[in-house]
Design a protein around this motif. Structure first.
Motif, PDB file in Angstrom:
ATOM      1  N   GLU A  15       0.830  -1.215   0.000  1.00 52.66           N
ATOM      2  CA  GLU A  15       0.000   0.000   0.000  1.00 52.66           C
ATOM      3  C   GLU A  15       0.863   1.262   0.000  1.00 52.66           C
ATOM      4  N   THR A  16       1.926   1.264   0.775  1.00 50.85           N
ATOM      5  CA  THR A  16       2.828   2.412   0.825  1.00 50.85           C
ATOM      6  C   THR A  16       3.494   2.632  -0.536  1.00 50.85           C
ATOM      7  N   LEU A  21       3.883   5.459  -5.854  1.00 47.40           N
ATOM      8  CA  LEU A  21       3.757   5.424  -7.306  1.00 47.40           C
ATOM      9  C   LEU A  21       2.739   6.454  -7.794  1.00 47.40           C
ATOM     10  N   LYS A  22       1.657   6.602  -7.066  1.00 50.19           N
ATOM     11  CA  LYS A  22       0.648   7.609  -7.443  1.00 50.19           C
ATOM     12  C   LYS A  22       1.210   9.019  -7.334  1.00 50.19           C
ATOM     13  N   ALA A  23       1.968   9.261  -6.271  1.00 54.24           N
ATOM     14  CA  ALA A  23       2.507  10.596  -6.022  1.00 54.24           C
ATOM     15  C   ALA A  23       3.692  10.924  -6.930  1.00 54.24           C
ATOM     16  N   SER A  24       4.487   9.904  -7.252  1.00 58.99           N
ATOM     17  CA  SER A  24       5.706  10.117  -8.037  1.00 58.99           C
ATOM     18  C   SER A  24       5.854   9.032  -9.087  1.00 58.99           C
ATOM     19  N   VAL A  33       7.221  -0.731  -6.149  1.00 58.30           N
ATOM     20  CA  VAL A  33       5.942  -1.438  -6.071  1.00 58.30           C
ATOM     21  C   VAL A  33       6.148  -2.921  -6.374  1.00 58.30           C
ATOM     22  N   VAL A  34       6.913  -3.215  -7.395  1.00 59.31           N
ATOM     23  CA  VAL A  34       7.177  -4.609  -7.750  1.00 59.31           C
ATOM     24  C   VAL A  34       7.912  -5.314  -6.613  1.00 59.31           C
ATOM     25  N   GLU A  35       8.864  -4.653  -6.014  1.00 60.91           N
ATOM     26  CA  GLU A  35       9.589  -5.234  -4.873  1.00 60.91           C
ATOM     27  C   GLU A  35       8.632  -5.556  -3.735  1.00 60.91           C
ATOM     28  N   ALA A  36       7.726  -4.634  -3.442  1.00 56.93           N
ATOM     29  CA  ALA A  36       6.752  -4.852  -2.371  1.00 56.93           C
ATOM     30  C   ALA A  36       5.810  -6.007  -2.722  1.00 56.93           C
ATOM     31  N   TYR A  37       5.354  -6.043  -3.963  1.00 56.99           N
ATOM     32  CA  TYR A  37       4.495  -7.146  -4.391  1.00 56.99           C
ATOM     33  C   TYR A  37       5.223  -8.483  -4.309  1.00 56.99           C
ATOM     34  N   GLU A  38       6.494  -8.511  -4.693  1.00 59.26           N
ATOM     35  CA  GLU A  38       7.264  -9.755  -4.606  1.00 59.26           C
ATOM     36  C   GLU A  38       7.318 -10.260  -3.167  1.00 59.26           C
TER      37      GLU A  38
END
Length: 92
Positions: A15-16, A21-24, A33-38
């Protein structure tokens, strides 16, 4: 996000990273984001939630095509674990 991942809070890390990603928008934010999803996919597999991991890995592979080389192995692993788990259930 790194501190969330280190603490095993993968859902919050995703979520963070998505908010970042939305902000920047850009490649750096997408990589985070991909790292977090992994990490989230690995956590789901570690919890035995192979089907959920498979769905999430498929989403990441489709949404972040530039990072498919990172997400496809997780997708394959979650698929194999899901099938293996199913086969074990059938054997009981």
């Amino acid at each position: 996000m790194e501190s969330l991942l280190a603490a095993g809070q993968t859902r919050e890390a995703v979520e963070t990273a998505k908010q970042f990603l939305k902000a920047s928008p850009g490649p750096e934010a997408e990589a985070l984001v991909v790292e977090a999803y992994e990490a989230r996919i690995r956590a789901l597999m570690a919890s035995g939630m192979y089907d959920d991991a498979q769905v999430l890995a498929s989403f990441v592979s489709d949404r972040f095509r530039a990072y498919r080389d990172r997400s496809v192995p997780l997708l394959r692993q979650s698929q194999m674990m899901s099938v293996k788990n199913f086969e074990l259930l059938l054997a009981e």
